[in-house]
Design an enzyme around this catalytic site. Structure first.
Site, mmCIF file in Angstrom:
data_model
loop_
_atom_site.group_PDB
_atom_site.id
_atom_site.type_symbol
_atom_site.label_atom_id
_atom_site.label_comp_id
_atom_site.label_asym_id
_atom_site.label_seq_id
_atom_site.Cartn_x
_atom_site.Cartn_y
_atom_site.Cartn_z
ATOM 1 N N ASP A 137 0.801 -1.122 -0.007
ATOM 2 C CA ASP A 137 0.141 -0.247 0.053
ATOM 3 C C ASP A 137 0.795 1.470 -0.026
ATOM 4 O O ASP A 137 0.659 2.132 0.697
ATOM 5 C CB ASP A 137 -0.797 -0.131 1.132
ATOM 6 C CG ASP A 137 -2.007 1.042 1.015
ATOM 7 O OD1 ASP A 137 -2.079 1.787 -0.112
ATOM 8 O OD2 ASP A 137 -2.728 1.030 2.087
ATOM 9 N N PHE A 173 -3.702 10.623 5.080
ATOM 10 C CA PHE A 173 -3.435 8.931 5.513
ATOM 11 C C PHE A 173 -2.364 8.475 4.425
ATOM 12 O O PHE A 173 -2.227 8.676 3.427
ATOM 13 C CB PHE A 173 -4.494 8.365 5.234
ATOM 14 C CG PHE A 173 -5.725 8.597 6.363
ATOM 15 C CD1 PHE A 173 -5.672 8.105 7.550
ATOM 16 C CD2 PHE A 173 -6.702 9.606 5.919
ATOM 17 C CE1 PHE A 173 -6.655 8.639 8.604
ATOM 18 C CE2 PHE A 173 -7.778 9.978 6.912
ATOM 19 C CZ PHE A 173 -7.707 9.269 8.111
HETATM 20 ZN ZN LIG Z 1 -7.172 1.391 0.548
#
Ligand SMILES: [Zn+2]
Length: 431
Positions: A307, A325
């Site tokens: 990610d 984020f």
């Molecule tokens: Zn995600």
């Protein structure tokens, strides 16, 4: 004819249940032979792999390369250079760029930028809905023709269950997985970290684990109705692991991934108020970390993905509550997996390699992730014992938001080969 002979390494190829000390010969971009004392009279290069692991090229099926739109944070070229430096020969680019990758032209752009960069294989993921707005189905067929390997509105779940059901029912004919960013945005609204004892102590608004579990459960139910393939991205909560385990037992075609940060860090790190510990889904409690490891061990979680989410320094230097984020991972994830899974005796080396090669290749339906004779020669050499310090300032990624910066770790990719061409070679710094 160009040939590379890699001698005396520990060859781990889960697709063929191989784990042996042997030689590997690459000819014309393909695996030509695996065995002891391979005879090769005309090799361009001989690589001594004694003490190294020779694995299929690693695959990271969840990265954000920020192009088009945020090229100051990452480009397809910089991200794919970071990928090969981390040992990855294939990365899948999420579509939440600006503009969003929700059509044939945008998918073709990502493919072409990947080819021009000529580093890792860059495989685009197309959006599920136009503009990721959750209102209208994207053109799956056209995106697949242009090279999309999966569909995802990552960053958001498709809020409208009826629309997602339609998308899955229609989209399943293309045989590609739907990748779920499992987050009930209404339940998680306003949250900046995991909702629990630590958020209560710090006085920060929390995102409950239930916000993830609800969507994991819903998306599995919809995939079962539609008969489509479903992949759950970045599983972070113990309850989600239980739901996925039960769904697999009942025969639903669901797969799942875990990230390095969710395996290595807990919400206790937020006490530092360092925005490099802010991600979505958030870092959770120690019980959740233990459940993720158990899920990896028993096969409920199929693969590992970083990610990788680059953000510019100015943004990540905002106060915790206002910082974006996400963290980067391409150049640090393998070392973190080795520490959290191999050193901690959660997985064996062949199990770890399977979760970074064969399993993502199967989920995506791509002809990668193996050292079978005749396969495209994507190969990663790993030194399992090399001591080094993670230094984000030296990363090839354009961004620096790494939660593992400064940590001393053991094990890294030292040579990365894509289709028979050496794309990365680790040069040790003199002591
Ligand atoms: Zn995600």
């Amino acid at each position: 004819m160009t040939a590379i002979l890699i001698t005396g390494g520990r060859i781990i190829d889960p697709a063929n249940t191989l784990d042996l000390q042997a030689d590997l010969l690459i000819e014309d971009g393909r695996i030509a032979a695996v065995g002891r004392n391979v005879h090769a009279p005309h090799v361009a290069e001989i690589i001594d792999a004694a003490g190294l692991i020779v694995a299929p090229g690693l695959i990271d099926m969840h990265v954000h390369l920020r192009e088009p739109g945020l090229e100051h944070e990452e480009t397809i070229a910089s991200g794919s250079r970071a990928a090969v430096a981390g040992g990855f020969t294939t990365v899948c680019a999420m579509p939440n760029t600006d503009p969003c990758v929700d059509n044939e032209g945008a998918v073709a752009f990502v493919v072409n930028q990947g080819l021009a960069a000529d580093q890792a294989n860059v495989l685009p993921i197309g959006a599920i809905t136009l503009g990721r707005k959750g209102e209208q189905m994207a053109e799956f067929g056209q995106m697949v023709r242009a090279g999309a390997v999966a569909f995802s509105d990552d960053g958001d779940s498709v809020r409208n269950s009826g629309l997602l059901r339609q998308c899955m029912t229609y989209g399943k004919m293309f045989g590609k997985p739907f990748i779920s960013h499992a987050e009930d945005k209404d339940l998680a609204a306003g949250g900046v970290m995991h909702a629990g004892a630590v958020s209560a102590r710090l006085g920060l608004p929390g995102m409950p684990a239930a916000a993830e579990e609800i969507i994991v459960s819903r998306d599995i139910t919809l995939a079962r109705m539609a008969g489509s393939k479903l992949h759950i991205a970045h599983v972070s909560a113990a309850g989600s692991v239980d739901i996925i385990r039960a769904a697999k037992k009942s025969g639903v075609a669901v797969s799942a991934e875990a990230t390095p940060h969710h395996l290595a860090l807990t919400d206790e790190t937020i006490a530092s108020f360092d925005p490099n510990f802010k991600m979505s889904p958030p870092l959770r409690a120690a019980d959740d970390v233990a459940a993720l490891k158990e899920g990896l061990r028993d096969g409920s979680i199929d693969c590992l993905a970083s990610d990788h989410a680059p953000h510019e320094r100015e943004e990540k230097e905002l106060e915790f509550a206002f910082a974006p984020f996400g963290v980067i991972g391409l150049e640090s994830s393998l070392a973190v997996y080795i520490r959290e899974l191999i050193a901690a005796k959660v997985l064996s080396w062949p199990e770890l390699i399977a979760k970074m090669t064969l399993n993502p290749a199967r989920i995506l339906g791509i002809d990668r992730g193996t050292l079978s004779k005749g396969a495209v020669a994507d190969v990663t050499l790993i030194d399992p014992d090399l001591q080094w310090t993670i230094d984000a300032e030296k990363f090839l990624s354009k961004s620096r938001n790494c939660p593992f910066h400064g940590q001393s770790v053991r094990g890294r990719a030292v040579l990365t080969i894509v289709a028979g061409h050496i794309k990365f070679r680790h040069v040790p710094r003199p002591a």
